[in-house]
Scaffold this active site. Sequence first.
Site: not given
Length: 392
Positions: A302, A289, A293
């Site tokens: 993160y 990805r 998200h």
Amino acid sequence: MSDEEVARSTAPSTHEPPERDITDGGPDMVQFLAADGTRVEPTEVSAPYLSFLDDVDDEAMRGMLRDLILVRRVDAEGFALQRQGELGLWPSLLGQEAAQVGAGRAMRPQDYAFPGYREHGVAWCKGVPPENLLGMFRGVNHGGWDSNENNFHLYTIVIGNQMLHGVGYAMGVQLDGDVATGDPERDTAVMAFTGDGGTAQGDFNEALVFASVSNAPVVFYVQNNHWAISEPNERQFRVPPYRRADGFGFPGVRVDGNDVLASYAVTRAALDRARAGEGPTLIEAFTYRMGAHTTSDDPTKYRISAEVDVWKAKDPVDRMKKYLLTEGIVDEDWLTAVHEEADELARRIRHACQTMPDPGHEEMFQHVYADAHPLVEREAAEFAAYQAGFED
């Protein structure tokens, strides 16, 4: 905060970050196109799937690249519309186009897809107009499309829930006798899509149990994009998703999800197996990805940018483009025409999004239950009376 500081602050406290290259799918991964767009020599693992590309001619490969380019543009437009306040949310599929287009193109019209909420590429391949996807994220309809028109179920927001739905539908297909008849227009398979995070849900594992014991004609398609929101693979599982199938008694296979040809061939093989009455298959599409998200997420909190850069070098759209250019299957004029088509598509869906009518307030009470429900009817009447109080 620097990339190094982010990495330190988010690293698991109980063990060191994995030392292996997370872009390496290992020797079990089926791959036909390398990251630079060159053909990969068949291996013992990939060779059995080569025959599923025998009838994929130049026109079909051009069609796949066109799909990849247009799907990426739809996704970019959805992201932009959300940022401009036209959508409430948008879950990007950036980087996962080949996994979805390959799977979508392998399906026959009668095959039924049960998506999560990121399967814009599968929706495209199943003929769902992109405008309909936007309606749900704009909050003006109950999902945006009649799932039976394209055999593409409504998006499922509850993580992993669609896996059980898919198995239930597949068991219904069995009861209808639409498996192993030998009629290619009748035999039906079901695909249920989720991400790597979805494999941690109870619904996912329950679905695998039901599919196994009933020998259901279903293909579980796990897009391992390496991040379940902010959770990396090492915090989700110790065994790769494709190996989960071993414990449930049916085959599992890992495919390069950034290789549209491999994704197509592996999915086609699994669907053929399901339609023939040979039961379920679990496919792990090994991909990444590259975006957030959803538009409510900030991945810089993160993960480090160096990781994203490594995966950008394995971009699924560029990979297919380089291959077809090198083989002389497309040229720059063809690519220009497709990008112009993408521009027109973007204009069309933007206009459609901005001109979608707002629903009446009473519509939120409709279709809650299949039949009339006294509580819902009472609440609808109370709300209508409340709204009427503002008319004067």
